[in-house]
Design a protein around this motif. Sequence first.
Motif, PDB file in Angstrom:
ATOM      1  N   ILE A 155       0.854  -1.179   0.000  1.00  0.00           N
ATOM      2  CA  ILE A 155       0.000   0.000   0.000  1.00  0.00           C
ATOM      3  C   ILE A 155       0.896   1.237   0.000  1.00  0.00           C
ATOM      4  O   ILE A 155       1.896   1.285   0.736  1.00  0.00           O
ATOM      5  CB  ILE A 155      -0.952   0.012   1.212  1.00  0.00           C
ATOM      6  CG1 ILE A 155      -1.969   1.139   1.100  1.00  0.00           C
ATOM      7  CG2 ILE A 155      -0.196   0.059   2.529  1.00  0.00           C
ATOM      8  CD1 ILE A 155      -3.145   0.992   2.051  1.00  0.00           C
ATOM      9  N   PRO A 156       0.604   2.218  -0.861  1.00  0.00           N
ATOM     10  CA  PRO A 156       1.419   3.441  -0.850  1.00  0.00           C
ATOM     11  C   PRO A 156       1.242   4.204   0.459  1.00  0.00           C
ATOM     12  O   PRO A 156       0.120   4.379   0.938  1.00  0.00           O
ATOM     13  CB  PRO A 156       0.862   4.242  -2.039  1.00  0.00           C
ATOM     14  CG  PRO A 156       0.108   3.256  -2.869  1.00  0.00           C
ATOM     15  CD  PRO A 156      -0.422   2.239  -1.911  1.00  0.00           C
ATOM     16  N   VAL A 157       2.346   4.630   1.033  1.00  0.00           N
ATOM     17  CA  VAL A 157       2.317   5.446   2.251  1.00  0.00           C
ATOM     18  C   VAL A 157       3.087   6.733   1.964  1.00  0.00           C
ATOM     19  O   VAL A 157       3.894   6.792   1.036  1.00  0.00           O
ATOM     20  CB  VAL A 157       2.949   4.697   3.446  1.00  0.00           C
ATOM     21  CG1 VAL A 157       2.172   3.435   3.775  1.00  0.00           C
ATOM     22  CG2 VAL A 157       4.415   4.371   3.184  1.00  0.00           C
ATOM     23  N   PRO A 158       2.831   7.791   2.732  1.00  0.00           N
ATOM     24  CA  PRO A 158       3.624   9.004   2.542  1.00  0.00           C
ATOM     25  C   PRO A 158       5.111   8.683   2.674  1.00  0.00           C
ATOM     26  O   PRO A 158       5.512   7.960   3.594  1.00  0.00           O
ATOM     27  CB  PRO A 158       3.143   9.926   3.670  1.00  0.00           C
ATOM     28  CG  PRO A 158       1.752   9.444   3.976  1.00  0.00           C
ATOM     29  CD  PRO A 158       1.805   7.955   3.781  1.00  0.00           C
ATOM     30  N   PHE A 240      -2.465  -2.147  -3.431  1.00  0.00           N
ATOM     31  CA  PHE A 240      -3.808  -2.012  -2.860  1.00  0.00           C
ATOM     32  C   PHE A 240      -4.026  -0.544  -2.534  1.00  0.00           C
ATOM     33  O   PHE A 240      -3.167   0.099  -1.913  1.00  0.00           O
ATOM     34  CB  PHE A 240      -3.912  -2.868  -1.599  1.00  0.00           C
ATOM     35  CG  PHE A 240      -5.233  -2.773  -0.885  1.00  0.00           C
ATOM     36  CD1 PHE A 240      -6.370  -3.351  -1.407  1.00  0.00           C
ATOM     37  CD2 PHE A 240      -5.333  -2.113   0.342  1.00  0.00           C
ATOM     38  CE1 PHE A 240      -7.588  -3.275  -0.740  1.00  0.00           C
ATOM     39  CE2 PHE A 240      -6.536  -2.034   1.014  1.00  0.00           C
ATOM     40  CZ  PHE A 240      -7.663  -2.621   0.468  1.00  0.00           C
ATOM     41  N   THR A 241      -5.171  -0.018  -2.917  1.00  0.00           N
ATOM     42  CA  THR A 241      -5.421   1.415  -2.721  1.00  0.00           C
ATOM     43  C   THR A 241      -6.570   1.706  -1.767  1.00  0.00           C
ATOM     44  O   THR A 241      -6.966   2.856  -1.601  1.00  0.00           O
ATOM     45  CB  THR A 241      -5.689   2.104  -4.069  1.00  0.00           C
ATOM     46  OG1 THR A 241      -6.799   1.448  -4.713  1.00  0.00           O
ATOM     47  CG2 THR A 241      -4.475   2.033  -4.982  1.00  0.00           C
ATOM     48  N   GLY A 242      -7.125   0.676  -1.131  1.00  0.00           N
ATOM     49  CA  GLY A 242      -8.221   0.894  -0.198  1.00  0.00           C
ATOM     50  C   GLY A 242      -7.734   1.273   1.188  1.00  0.00           C
ATOM     51  O   GLY A 242      -6.561   1.569   1.411  1.00  0.00           O
ATOM     52  N   TYR A 243      -8.668   1.241   2.143  1.00  0.00           N
ATOM     53  CA  TYR A 243      -8.362   1.573   3.534  1.00  0.00           C
ATOM     54  C   TYR A 243      -7.604   0.414   4.181  1.00  0.00           C
ATOM     55  O   TYR A 243      -7.990  -0.755   4.044  1.00  0.00           O
ATOM     56  CB  TYR A 243      -9.656   1.833   4.296  1.00  0.00           C
ATOM     57  CG  TYR A 243      -9.478   2.177   5.764  1.00  0.00           C
ATOM     58  CD1 TYR A 243      -9.362   3.491   6.181  1.00  0.00           C
ATOM     59  CD2 TYR A 243      -9.440   1.174   6.730  1.00  0.00           C
ATOM     60  CE1 TYR A 243      -9.212   3.815   7.524  1.00  0.00           C
ATOM     61  CE2 TYR A 243      -9.286   1.484   8.078  1.00  0.00           C
ATOM     62  CZ  TYR A 243      -9.171   2.798   8.468  1.00  0.00           C
ATOM     63  OH  TYR A 243      -9.014   3.108   9.801  1.00  0.00           O
ATOM     64  N   TRP A 244      -6.537   0.729   4.902  1.00  0.00           N
ATOM     65  CA  TRP A 244      -5.760  -0.278   5.626  1.00  0.00           C
ATOM     66  C   TRP A 244      -5.165   0.377   6.859  1.00  0.00           C
ATOM     67  O   TRP A 244      -4.583   1.453   6.779  1.00  0.00           O
ATOM     68  CB  TRP A 244      -4.649  -0.835   4.742  1.00  0.00           C
ATOM     69  CG  TRP A 244      -3.763  -1.851   5.400  1.00  0.00           C
ATOM     70  CD1 TRP A 244      -4.014  -3.179   5.563  1.00  0.00           C
ATOM     71  CD2 TRP A 244      -2.462  -1.635   5.973  1.00  0.00           C
ATOM     72  NE1 TRP A 244      -2.954  -3.805   6.191  1.00  0.00           N
ATOM     73  CE2 TRP A 244      -1.985  -2.869   6.457  1.00  0.00           C
ATOM     74  CE3 TRP A 244      -1.647  -0.503   6.112  1.00  0.00           C
ATOM     75  CZ2 TRP A 244      -0.751  -3.013   7.073  1.00  0.00           C
ATOM     76  CZ3 TRP A 244      -0.407  -0.634   6.741  1.00  0.00           C
ATOM     77  CH2 TRP A 244       0.027  -1.885   7.205  1.00  0.00           C
ATOM     78  N   ARG A 245      -5.333  -0.273   7.993  1.00  0.00           N
ATOM     79  CA  ARG A 245      -4.820   0.266   9.251  1.00  0.00           C
ATOM     80  C   ARG A 245      -4.122  -0.828  10.049  1.00  0.00           C
ATOM     81  O   ARG A 245      -4.677  -1.897  10.284  1.00  0.00           O
ATOM     82  CB  ARG A 245      -5.966   0.807  10.105  1.00  0.00           C
ATOM     83  CG  ARG A 245      -6.231   2.303   9.959  1.00  0.00           C
ATOM     84  CD  ARG A 245      -5.244   3.115  10.768  1.00  0.00           C
ATOM     85  NE  ARG A 245      -5.716   4.489  10.983  1.00  0.00           N
ATOM     86  CZ  ARG A 245      -5.075   5.369  11.734  1.00  0.00           C
ATOM     87  NH1 ARG A 245      -3.956   5.034  12.337  1.00  0.00           N
ATOM     88  NH2 ARG A 245      -5.543   6.592  11.877  1.00  0.00           N
TER      89      ARG A 245
END
Length: 419
Positions: A155-158, A240-245
């Motif tokens: 997942i892309p992160v800052p 993956f571009t959805g919500y992930w926490r």
Amino acid sequence: MHRKKQTVAMLLAGGQGSRLGALTSQRAKPAVTYGGKYRIIDFPLSNCSHSGIDTVGVLTQYQPLELNTYIGTGAPWDLDTISGGAYILPPYVKGKAGKWYSGTANAIYQNRFFIEQFDPEVLIVLSGDHIYKMNYNWLIQYHLDKGADATIAVIPVPIEEASRFGIMNTNKDRRITEFEEKPKNPKSNLASMGVYAFKWAALREYLEADAKDEKSANDFGQNIIPAMLRDKQKLYAYEFTGYWRDVGTVQSLWEANMELLQDFPPLNLYDDPWRILSRNPNEPPHYIGSGAVLKNCIVSEGCYIYGTLENSILSSGVTVEAGAVIRDSIIMSETTIGAGAHIEMSIIDEEVFVGKKSRVGAPKEESGKITVIGKRAVIRSGAIVDPGQEVSYMEVISKSAKPAVIKPAKTENRKGAVS
């Protein structure tokens, strides 16, 4: 004899979750409550169910009783079918001795005979401590289309936060060229989600070689993936571009819950096509007393509310007596908040008793520190629990609590615990 399956999922659910402190002193991290009606493990289990993956091995180790009881036969997630099931897999015992899982890879290795019963083409390895909704079929199809030996969901992160994660460096075709664990100077912002698809025939060989290496940490990130990269195996990143926490800390767990109270929450728990399934107690509808005041809250079944709630989430069976005030807090099931008590920016575990006119935490604009009350703790009438303080399992607090001491975040030892 089990019939052959194209895909088997292995869900790593034995992590201690030490950074959650009192919330995981008596339970595995995947069993922690989220959103009032759910446990963290509901997310990968629901993803498997909606993706049509009906054979799921759940690998447990640390404090497994509550988690094992919660999963049961897997019925809430439609995993109790004749052709599939949810299988609880504790550390393997052979002869007179047993052996703890010594890492994520070792956990899969110890259960290789379980996997081989189904002779899968694809093995999905999942973490049991993340909040997200993913159709694993898309990952699997991508994996097959690439002819990959392993596919890692990213997942892309800052980029300024990338040093907190395991980062995958790829070429233009998304083939992984390098894996860096928490790099100081990241070259990419593609963070591993802890979701893997493996060609089982290829992975089995690496697990066997890893088990023979006495110096290995027996970990996917530290050992298996680097070994596959060294051998020029075909590893691809699935974006993956959805919500992930990742809810592995008190702060992240509190934030993820509070996000559900936004006008437009980033995660929809109730959409019919991909509803999050869970095992909920059979409780009557909640009752709101005539003098109660509620503003921007989630209140589950079986609650009795006579006080004031604001920007808070309550699990089932919670009682809030008249004059009590709860703000910016998470209250877990079967907890009682006494008359005149004041709760601010806190996470209060199950079966806690908070006495009359007691004080727990402080408004977020004053301290910004989250107070945690462990399961079955007792806060006596008139007692004060300072912001940022942690009250342990079954601890009793009388009168004024000690000044808050903020402990440095612990680093989870992944060798010896499945995360």
